[in-house]
Design an enzyme around this catalytic site. Structure first.
Site, PDB file in Angstrom:
ATOM      1  N   SER A   1       4.325  -5.907  -2.694  1.00  0.00           N
ATOM      2  CA  SER A   1       4.475  -4.493  -2.977  1.00  0.00           C
ATOM      3  C   SER A   1       5.306  -3.825  -1.881  1.00  0.00           C
ATOM      4  CB  SER A   1       3.098  -3.855  -3.156  1.00  0.00           C
ATOM      5  OG  SER A   1       3.174  -2.584  -3.724  1.00  0.00           O
TER       6      SER A   1
ATOM      7  N   GLY B   1       0.800  -1.218   0.000  1.00  0.00           N
ATOM      8  CA  GLY B   1       0.000   0.000   0.000  1.00  0.00           C
ATOM      9  C   GLY B   1       0.828   1.260   0.000  1.00  0.00           C
TER      10      GLY B   1
END
Length: 506
Positions: free
Chosen positions: A176, A95
């Site tokens: 991520s 995120g």
């Protein structure tokens, strides 16, 4: 139905029975004052109900009702009635280091099918986790989010046996921004002996920020409180995050990265460049799986406006190889493009994601480590992938699916939905490989998926069908190599900045 109480180092907790799985949600592993290092939570004696997700880490969209001190919680899913210690998957969400949380990942399906113990965690985000104020006399420590993750790892190592997990068989995993956290954590002396293997999905090429960049960000944010810089320690969260947003917008065009936050090479919490630790063989005993999605950059190209990393990546490639080198690369990508492929996007995906991950794999393999490299080529029948293809996060959506359905993502505010037969086929294979890696340290039998080594660089493709292709073949590989030799710049590092993060984990 509530579970029986389970002992932890701070006190007993109870969870809920979910069929064949017990779930413990919102388990406090630490508390933290603003800009202070996390400390263990206060002990308790009566069983603490851990039946609902804990508070989200403060982030855009969750600021007005945020509870700063109590956001450091984790969630556990464990098969009921296990007759042996089970391997553990500890997952760190992505995120862009500013959004997300463990509540977006329901581990019940993976726990039951492992069988394995699944743990997801929260860590502090944005300025609360990554703003480096220590050298400005306003904070107690640097790399607070990394310290949060270390505290969660310590908690798991000390307590997971009581939940049926094996503390000597923990896999650090993340996607991520979470993958960047994993790569950094894996290299830290404080983490040694507390995990057995590592899985990083869609980590960018450079996983660390310079201390100079972090200081620049801190100075700029503090300047937003010019009348009283010390007010940053007590201003309401919306005001703090608004100041950071203003700085971020300016940084997008003024720095080499266009990004604000991430793990920082501060010399204390993170003493060494993670890539150097992998290269020198310090982690040769840690099996490593590095994965990415075929069309990573599509999501960022289609954002409004396009993400700063688009401009940054092109600028870095041009700086490394010159304008003529850039045009030569783009010409080769156009000449070799698939019918449905955007050559510009493919070039950027290779530069920012695929090639740097291959470079890390080469470092680990050359140092004697076992490493596997994969690419996710399947387009899930779920937005944004249905319209954008196998872009950033496509593999993650399938990893956490509860076959035959994709799960809801409450923090990202994305609904799940039914899977197609192709989704189920690819997701089942992907989940099975992950669970096999978590259990044995090897994602598949050698005949089906050989490990990555010099002279043999197999790339596993998760699609229909699952297959292996050689990484080091084709015109694109050759032109990158020729340009790198001509420029004298290492291939992967030439195309990425020293400071890298990503925008959304999807």
């Amino acid at each position: 139905m509530l579970t029986n109480a389970v002992s932890t180092t701070r006190g007993p907790i109870v969870g809920v029975e979910q069929g064949a799985v017990r779930a413990f949600k919102g388990v406090p592993f630490a508390i933290a004052r603003r800009f202070a290092k996390a400390t263990p939570p206060h002990a308790w004696t009566e069983p603490h109900r851990c039946t609902a997700y804990g508070a989200f880490a403060p982030q855009p969209g969750h600021l007005d009702d945020a509870i700063e001190e109590s956001c450091l919680s984790l969630n556990i899913w464990t098969p009921a009635g296990a007759d042996r210690p089970l391997p553990v998957l500890l997952f760190i969400h992505g995120g862009a280091f500013v959004t997300g949380g463990g509540a977006d990942y329901d581990g019940a399906f993976l726990a039951a099918h492992g069988p394995a113990v699944i743990v997801t965690i929260n860590y502090r985000l944005g300025p609360l986790g990554f703003l480096q104020l220590h050298r400005h006399g306003l904070g107690e420590a640097n790399n607070l989010a990394i310290s949060d993750a270390l505290a969660a790892l310590d908690w798991v190592h000390a307590n997971i046996a009581n939940f049926g997990g094996d503390p000597d068989a923990v896999t650090l995993s993340g996607q991520s921004a979470g993958a960047s956290m994993v790569i950094a954590l894996a290299t830290l002396p404080q983490a040694r002996g507390k995990f057995a293997r590592a899985l990083a999905l869609s980590a960018p090429g450079r996983n660390i920020m310079s201390a100079d960049h972090a200081d620049d960000v801190a100075r700029r944010v503090l300047a937003e409180f010019e009348r009283d810089a010390s007010a940053i320690a007590s201003v309401p969260l919306p005001q703090l995050f608004s100041a950071v947003e203003k700085v971020g917008r300016r940084l997008a065009d003024e720095t080499a990265s266009g990004t604000v936050f991430g793990p920082v090479l501060d010399g204390t919490v993170i003493p060494r460049e993670p890539g150097d630790v992998f290269a020198d063989g310090s982690l040769r005993d840690i099996p490593l799986w590095l994965g990415s999605c075929r069309d990573e950059m599509v999501m960022f190209l289609k954002s409004t406006p396009p993400a700063a990393m688009i401009r940054v990546t092109e600028r870095n490639v041009r700086a490394a190889y010159g304008d003529a080198g850039w045009e030569r690369l783009l010409a080769y990508y156009r000449a070799t493009a698939r019918v449905d492929e955007d050559p510009y996007e493919a070039l950027l995906s290779d530069a920012f994601w695929h090639r740097p991950m291959a470079d890390l794999a080469r470092h680990h393999a050359a140092a004697g480590g076992a490493v596997w490299l994969s690419r996710f080529d399947h387009r899930p029948a779920l937005e944004p992938f249905l319209s954008q293809g196998p872009t950033h996060g496509a593999d993650n959506a399938c990893l956490w699916a509860h076959l035959p359905d994709f799960i809801d993502r409450p923090i990202l505010k994305r609904e799940g939905g039914p899977m197609t037969p192709a989704d189920i086929d690819v997701a089942a294979r992907f989940q099975a490989s992950v669970l096999r890696f978590v259990t044995t340290g090897v994602p598949d039998v050698a005949e089906a998926w050989p490990w990555f080594e010099a002279g043999k660089e197999p790339l596993a493709i998760f699609g229909q069908p699952f297959h292996i292709v050689p990484l080091n073949e084709g015109a694109r590989f050759r032109v990158w190599g020729e340009l790198s030799r001509q420029s004298g710049v290492p291939q992967a590092r030439a195309a990425t900045s020293r400071i890298s993060t990503m925008r959304s984990d999807s």
